[in-house]
Scaffold this active site. Structure first.
Site, PDB file in Angstrom:
ATOM      1  N   CYS A 120     -13.798  34.900 -52.620  1.00  0.00           N
ATOM      2  CA  CYS A 120     -13.148  33.793 -53.069  1.00  0.00           C
ATOM      3  C   CYS A 120     -14.135  32.584 -53.578  1.00  0.00           C
ATOM      4  CB  CYS A 120     -12.330  33.229 -51.640  1.00  0.00           C
ATOM      5  SG  CYS A 120     -11.416  31.688 -52.175  1.00  0.00           S
ATOM      6  N   CYS A 179     -15.173  27.027 -48.363  1.00  0.00           N
ATOM      7  CA  CYS A 179     -14.377  26.650 -46.835  1.00  0.00           C
ATOM      8  C   CYS A 179     -15.730  27.198 -45.933  1.00  0.00           C
ATOM      9  CB  CYS A 179     -13.381  27.307 -46.744  1.00  0.00           C
ATOM     10  SG  CYS A 179     -12.110  26.950 -47.876  1.00  0.00           S
ATOM     11  N   CYS A 195     -15.121  30.109 -43.694  1.00  0.00           N
ATOM     12  CA  CYS A 195     -14.325  31.345 -43.864  1.00  0.00           C
ATOM     13  C   CYS A 195     -15.262  32.474 -44.423  1.00  0.00           C
ATOM     14  CB  CYS A 195     -13.461  30.905 -45.129  1.00  0.00           C
ATOM     15  SG  CYS A 195     -12.362  32.422 -45.498  1.00  0.00           S
ATOM     16  N   CYS A 231       2.951  38.330 -42.472  1.00  0.00           N
ATOM     17  CA  CYS A 231       2.179  37.372 -43.465  1.00  0.00           C
ATOM     18  C   CYS A 231       1.297  38.083 -44.269  1.00  0.00           C
ATOM     19  CB  CYS A 231       1.754  36.410 -42.458  1.00  0.00           C
ATOM     20  SG  CYS A 231       2.863  35.796 -41.150  1.00  0.00           S
ATOM     21  N   CYS A 260       5.853  35.773 -45.290  1.00  0.00           N
ATOM     22  CA  CYS A 260       5.001  34.561 -45.310  1.00  0.00           C
ATOM     23  C   CYS A 260       3.683  34.927 -46.274  1.00  0.00           C
ATOM     24  CB  CYS A 260       4.510  33.892 -44.073  1.00  0.00           C
ATOM     25  SG  CYS A 260       3.461  32.434 -44.453  1.00  0.00           S
ATOM     26  N   CYS A 282       4.592  26.639 -43.548  1.00  0.00           N
ATOM     27  CA  CYS A 282       3.559  26.876 -42.583  1.00  0.00           C
ATOM     28  C   CYS A 282       2.374  26.339 -42.904  1.00  0.00           C
ATOM     29  CB  CYS A 282       3.435  28.509 -42.584  1.00  0.00           C
ATOM     30  SG  CYS A 282       2.258  28.965 -41.191  1.00  0.00           S
ATOM     31  N   ARG A 294       2.285  28.186 -33.671  1.00  0.00           N
ATOM     32  CA  ARG A 294       1.812  29.428 -33.562  1.00  0.00           C
ATOM     33  C   ARG A 294       0.291  29.405 -33.131  1.00  0.00           C
ATOM     34  NH1 ARG A 294       3.080  31.134 -38.435  1.00  0.00           N
ATOM     35  NH2 ARG A 294       4.907  31.755 -37.433  1.00  0.00           N
TER      36      ARG A 294
END
Ligand code: SAM
Ligand code: DTB
Ligand code: SF4
Length: 317
Positions: free
Chosen positions: A51, A55, A58, A97, A129, A189, A261
């Site tokens: 990616c 972040c 991550c 998800c 999701c 979400c 959650r």
């Protein structure tokens, strides 16, 4: 239902004596969820790693040296993804998800496959999701037309702390993505992470932004940082389990009808801490032995946890 919580009010909640915070949260929780029903949501990483975003938490960022190679490439494998959804359903999940390690959705074959996956998951009778980065209005509309239940896009942290964590995407861009999903008629979400070096005020500030969304996000994932080797946050001290509990309880008070959650970080919580979270307001967990790339408790362990807590599994939402 309030959308105007002040920072001071939220900070005060987060700092209440724990017994008082739990009592307030429990009263709200018991009123909105008298049977203590817990939704089981299974996660699958459809597109893993590589990616462009930076972040700091991550493992899937190109900027980090974490190793997420060797995962099956599922981007175009609609049938294989639906097999995983069926297996999750048979294991008891009622939400599926799917994650894509993308900065944004781009039109083309992988997006068409994503739409097929959403249709297939919905046909099974599961909630669907998707989390795949930024979206355009048209993409949001096509996802909604395919039957997508919810789009996940997290705030991750407070606007003030955000610059320490991500430089390649602005907070404002996140809010715009959420707005596009909302305008297409999708449920949202949206939540965040604790344990990334933020102050209590940052936690309050993130919750304030979440609670200011009108309507509140239908689902609010509260993650504890999973400090992954090769990421800039690899040496962060582990988050304090009771701080995660305080986040869950406060989210329940601020957003009474949202699904809160209990997300990443459960491997660092003992059974008793998780049960306190279920008591204080968490009404969903990720279910299945992996999150996207990191470990989650085993299905049997979670079944035993839910039984020990005496809560019900949500069969159909
Ligand atoms: N690329 C998309 C995006 O960022 O929106 C979707 C996938 S991304 C992995 C989804 C969310 O997972 C992130 O926003 C973050 O809140 C959470 N997450 C990722 N890595 C994590 C970690 N190591 N610990 C806790 N939460 C994490
Ligand atoms: C969310 O808030 N947490 C989930 C889901 N939404 C996509 C992801 C957690 C990922 C944890 C790190 C990993 O497994 O890669
Ligand atoms: Fe990871 Fe998503 Fe950030 Fe990409 S955008 S680095 S997948 S959290």
């Amino acid at each position: 239902m309030r959308h105007d919580w002040s920072l001071a009010e939220i900070e005060a909640l987060l700092q209440l004596p724990l017994v008082d915070l739990l009592w307030q949260a429990q009263q709200v929780h018991r009123q909105v969820n008298p049977n203590y029903e817990v939704q089981l949501a299974s996660l699958l990483s459809v597109r893993t790693g590589g990616c462009e975003e930076d972040c700091a938490y991550c493992p899937q960022s190109l900027h980090n040296s974490s190793d997420v190679t060797g995962r099956p490439e599922l981007e175009l494998q609609v049938e294989a993804v639906l097999e995983r959804a069926k297996a999750a359903q048979q294991a008891g999940a009622n939400r599926f998800c799917m994650g894509w390690a993308w900065r944004e959705i781009r039109d083309g074959a992988p997006f068409e496959a994503m739409l097929e996956m959403v249709r297939g998951v919905r046909q099974l009778g599961l909630e669907a999701c998707v989390t795949a980065g930024m979206i355009t209005n048209e993409q949001a509309q096509r996802l909604a037309a395919a039957g997508l239940t919810s789009y996940n896009h997290n705030l991750d942290t407070s606007p003030e702390h955000y610059g320490q964590i991500i430089s390649t995407r602005t907070y404002q861009e996140r809010l715009e993505t959420l707005d596009r999903a909302r305008r297409a008629g999708l449920s949202l979400c949206c939540g965040g992470i604790i344990g990334m070096g933020e102050q209590l005020r940052d936690r309050a500030s993130m919750l304030q932004v979440l609670a200011s969304l009108n309507p509140h996000p239908e689902s609010v994932p509260i993650n504890g940082l999973v400090a992954v080797e090769g990421t800039p946050l690899e040496d962060q001290p582990p988050f304090e389990p009771l701080d995660l509990l305080r986040m869950v309880a406060t989210a329940r008070i601020l957003m009474p009808r949202s699904r809160v959650r209990l997300s990443a970080g459960r491997e660092q919580l003992n059974r008793e801490a998780q049960i306190l979270c279920l008591l204080a307001g968490a009404d969903s967990i990720f279910y299945g032995d992996t999150l996207l790339t990191t470990a989650n408790p085993a299905v049997e362990t979670d079944r035993a946890l839910l039984a020990a807590a005496g809560v019900q599994v949500l069969e159909r939402s």
